[in-house]
Write a protein that holds these residues in place. Structure first.
Motif, PDB file in Angstrom:
ATOM      1  N   HIS A   1      87.101  18.128 182.073  1.00 23.47           N
ATOM      2  CA  HIS A   1      85.647  17.878 182.079  1.00 23.47           C
ATOM      3  C   HIS A   1      84.866  19.122 181.652  1.00 23.47           C
ATOM      4  O   HIS A   1      83.805  19.001 181.042  1.00 23.47           O
ATOM      5  N   ALA A   2      85.376  20.294 181.981  1.00 21.13           N
ATOM      6  CA  ALA A   2      84.680  21.522 181.604  1.00 21.13           C
ATOM      7  C   ALA A   2      84.666  21.691 180.084  1.00 21.13           C
ATOM      8  O   ALA A   2      83.661  22.116 179.515  1.00 21.13           O
ATOM      9  N   TRP A   3      85.770  21.366 179.448  1.00 23.39           N
ATOM     10  CA  TRP A   3      85.818  21.471 177.993  1.00 23.39           C
ATOM     11  C   TRP A   3      84.957  20.400 177.340  1.00 23.39           C
ATOM     12  O   TRP A   3      84.266  20.670 176.345  1.00 23.39           O
ATOM     13  N   TRP A   4      84.951  19.186 177.905  1.00 19.49           N
ATOM     14  CA  TRP A   4      84.089  18.139 177.366  1.00 19.49           C
ATOM     15  C   TRP A   4      82.620  18.503 177.537  1.00 19.49           C
ATOM     16  O   TRP A   4      81.797  18.250 176.649  1.00 19.49           O
ATOM     17  N   ALA A   5      82.282  19.087 178.672  1.00 19.86           N
ATOM     18  CA  ALA A   5      80.895  19.522 178.887  1.00 19.86           C
ATOM     19  C   ALA A   5      80.498  20.561 177.833  1.00 19.86           C
ATOM     20  O   ALA A   5      79.389  20.507 177.286  1.00 19.86           O
ATOM     21  N   LEU A   6      81.394  21.486 177.550  1.00 20.35           N
ATOM     22  CA  LEU A   6      81.110  22.499 176.533  1.00 20.35           C
ATOM     23  C   LEU A   6      80.903  21.854 175.165  1.00 20.35           C
ATOM     24  O   LEU A   6      79.983  22.225 174.433  1.00 20.35           O
ATOM     25  N   ILE A   7      81.739  20.876 174.831  1.00 19.33           N
ATOM     26  CA  ILE A   7      81.594  20.185 173.547  1.00 19.33           C
ATOM     27  C   ILE A   7      80.241  19.467 173.471  1.00 19.33           C
ATOM     28  O   ILE A   7      79.536  19.537 172.455  1.00 19.33           O
ATOM     29  N   VAL A   8      79.856  18.805 174.552  1.00 21.87           N
ATOM     30  CA  VAL A   8      78.592  18.075 174.576  1.00 21.87           C
ATOM     31  C   VAL A   8      77.420  19.043 174.455  1.00 21.87           C
ATOM     32  O   VAL A   8      76.483  18.818 173.677  1.00 21.87           O
ATOM     33  N   PHE A   9      77.435  20.126 175.235  1.00 24.05           N
ATOM     34  CA  PHE A   9      76.335  21.086 175.170  1.00 24.05           C
ATOM     35  C   PHE A   9      76.261  21.759 173.801  1.00 24.05           C
ATOM     36  O   PHE A   9      75.159  21.991 173.281  1.00 24.05           O
ATOM     37  N   THR A  10      77.401  22.073 173.210  1.00 21.08           N
ATOM     38  CA  THR A  10      77.400  22.694 171.883  1.00 21.08           C
ATOM     39  C   THR A  10      76.872  21.716 170.838  1.00 21.08           C
ATOM     40  O   THR A  10      76.143  22.111 169.919  1.00 21.08           O
ATOM     41  N   SER A  11      77.209  20.435 170.991  1.00 13.82           N
ATOM     42  CA  SER A  11      76.662  19.418 170.088  1.00 13.82           C
ATOM     43  C   SER A  11      75.150  19.323 170.233  1.00 13.82           C
ATOM     44  O   SER A  11      74.426  19.192 169.238  1.00 13.82           O
ATOM     45  N   GLY A  12      74.668  19.376 171.475  1.00 13.50           N
ATOM     46  CA  GLY A  12      73.226  19.352 171.712  1.00 13.50           C
ATOM     47  C   GLY A  12      72.539  20.571 171.114  1.00 13.50           C
ATOM     48  O   GLY A  12      71.440  20.468 170.563  1.00 13.50           O
ATOM     49  N   LEU A  13      73.183  21.719 171.226  1.00 15.61           N
ATOM     50  CA  LEU A  13      72.627  22.943 170.654  1.00 15.61           C
ATOM     51  C   LEU A  13      72.544  22.845 169.133  1.00 15.61           C
ATOM     52  O   LEU A  13      71.498  23.128 168.536  1.00 15.61           O
ATOM     53  N   ALA A  14      73.626  22.404 168.512  1.00 15.87           N
ATOM     54  CA  ALA A  14      73.635  22.272 167.053  1.00 15.87           C
ATOM     55  C   ALA A  14      72.647  21.198 166.593  1.00 15.87           C
ATOM     56  O   ALA A  14      71.934  21.373 165.603  1.00 15.87           O
ATOM     57  N   GLY A  15      72.600  20.090 167.338  1.00 14.81           N
ATOM     58  CA  GLY A  15      71.657  19.027 166.991  1.00 14.81           C
ATOM     59  C   GLY A  15      70.219  19.471 167.137  1.00 14.81           C
ATOM     60  O   GLY A  15      69.373  19.158 166.301  1.00 14.81           O
ATOM     61  N   GLY A  16      69.923  20.203 168.208  1.00 14.07           N
ATOM     62  CA  GLY A  16      68.567  20.709 168.401  1.00 14.07           C
ATOM     63  C   GLY A  16      68.169  21.679 167.304  1.00 14.07           C
ATOM     64  O   GLY A  16      67.043  21.636 166.789  1.00 14.07           O
ATOM     65  N   LEU A  17      69.087  22.535 166.925  1.00 14.19           N
ATOM     66  CA  LEU A  17      68.813  23.479 165.838  1.00 14.19           C
ATOM     67  C   LEU A  17      68.549  22.737 164.532  1.00 14.19           C
ATOM     68  O   LEU A  17      67.568  23.021 163.834  1.00 14.19           O
ATOM     69  N   LEU A  18      69.390  21.772 164.230  1.00 17.95           N
ATOM     70  CA  LEU A  18      69.225  21.021 162.990  1.00 17.95           C
ATOM     71  C   LEU A  18      67.946  20.184 163.004  1.00 17.95           C
ATOM     72  O   LEU A  18      67.174  20.194 162.037  1.00 17.95           O
ATOM     73  N   LEU A  19      67.714  19.486 164.106  1.00 19.27           N
ATOM     74  CA  LEU A  19      66.556  18.586 164.157  1.00 19.27           C
ATOM     75  C   LEU A  19      65.230  19.333 164.208  1.00 19.27           C
ATOM     76  O   LEU A  19      64.296  18.994 163.495  1.00 19.27           O
ATOM     77  N   PHE A  20      65.152  20.335 165.084  1.00 16.71           N
ATOM     78  CA  PHE A  20      63.853  20.927 165.390  1.00 16.71           C
ATOM     79  C   PHE A  20      63.551  22.212 164.625  1.00 16.71           C
ATOM     80  O   PHE A  20      62.412  22.660 164.617  1.00 16.71           O
ATOM     81  N   ARG A  21      64.542  22.804 163.990  1.00 17.78           N
ATOM     82  CA  ARG A  21      64.295  24.007 163.191  1.00 17.78           C
ATOM     83  C   ARG A  21      64.443  23.775 161.699  1.00 17.78           C
ATOM     84  O   ARG A  21      63.925  24.551 160.905  1.00 17.78           O
ATOM     85  N   VAL A  22      65.162  22.705 161.324  1.00 20.69           N
ATOM     86  CA  VAL A  22      65.400  22.476 159.904  1.00 20.69           C
ATOM     87  C   VAL A  22      64.684  21.209 159.417  1.00 20.69           C
ATOM     88  O   VAL A  22      63.886  21.268 158.489  1.00 20.69           O
ATOM     89  N   LEU A  23      64.963  20.081 160.048  1.00 17.30           N
ATOM     90  CA  LEU A  23      64.458  18.808 159.541  1.00 17.30           C
ATOM     91  C   LEU A  23      63.013  18.514 159.933  1.00 17.30           C
ATOM     92  O   LEU A  23      62.233  18.051 159.110  1.00 17.30           O
ATOM     93  N   PHE A  24      62.657  18.727 161.192  1.00 11.04           N
ATOM     94  CA  PHE A  24      61.326  18.385 161.692  1.00 11.04           C
ATOM     95  C   PHE A  24      60.643  19.633 162.251  1.00 11.04           C
ATOM     96  O   PHE A  24      60.523  19.785 163.463  1.00 11.04           O
ATOM     97  N   LYS A  25      60.202  20.511 161.379  1.00 13.00           N
ATOM     98  CA  LYS A  25      59.571  21.750 161.830  1.00 13.00           C
ATOM     99  C   LYS A  25      58.212  21.507 162.469  1.00 13.00           C
ATOM    100  O   LYS A  25      57.834  22.190 163.397  1.00 13.00           O
ATOM    101  N   GLY A  26      57.492  20.551 161.991  1.00 16.16           N
ATOM    102  CA  GLY A  26      56.141  20.293 162.487  1.00 16.16           C
ATOM    103  C   GLY A  26      56.138  19.307 163.638  1.00 16.16           C
ATOM    104  O   GLY A  26      56.481  19.630 164.766  1.00 16.16           O
ATOM    105  N   ALA A  27      55.759  18.093 163.340  1.00 19.31           N
ATOM    106  CA  ALA A  27      55.665  17.052 164.359  1.00 19.31           C
ATOM    107  C   ALA A  27      57.040  16.434 164.591  1.00 19.31           C
ATOM    108  O   ALA A  27      57.623  15.822 163.700  1.00 19.31           O
ATOM    109  N   THR A  28      57.548  16.602 165.784  1.00 18.17           N
ATOM    110  CA  THR A  28      58.864  16.074 166.127  1.00 18.17           C
ATOM    111  C   THR A  28      58.712  14.715 166.794  1.00 18.17           C
ATOM    112  O   THR A  28      57.972  14.585 167.758  1.00 18.17           O
TER     113      THR A  28
END
Length: 116
Positions: free
Chosen positions: A64-91
């Protein structure tokens, strides 16, 4: 206090900051400029801490600890992609909710390992 417990508390604090940002955005205002980068950097630090904690456990680290890390890392990468690259303005709020749902899943996976 174990490193896993510290990582969980750090993730919980970062999630609270994310909820605060989401509430500000839902109210039609713009969050302070430091909140987004602080949220992302905090998530990066927490992912690094959880990775280190998982490595310290060796073969005894629960799956579960490794799965949690995978999920959090996916959230981090997704947040970076969504909110810093694709939708800089209105999210769109639906993307914010999806990002938060990934974090909630990570907290759900990590919580039983903390012993709280």
């Amino acid at each position: 206090m174990s490193l896993t417990q510290i990582a969980f508390l750090l993730f919980a604090a970062i999630a609270a900051g994310g909820l605060t940002m989401a509430a500000i955005i839902a109210a039609g205002k713009s969050p302070p400029s430091f909140m987004g980068p602080g949220h992302g950097i905090g998530g990066l630090v927490a992912c690094g801490l959880l990775f280190y904690a998982n490595l310290q456990g060796g073969d005894a680290t629960p799956e579960h600890a490794w799965w949690a890390l995978i999920v959090f890392t996916s959230g981090l990468a997704g947040g970076l992609l969504l909110f810093r690259v694709l939708f800089k303005g209105a999210t769109p709020l639906i993307l914010i909710a999806g990002h938060g749902s990934v974090a909630a899943l990570g907290l759900y996976l990590l919580y039983p390992l903390t012993g709280f």
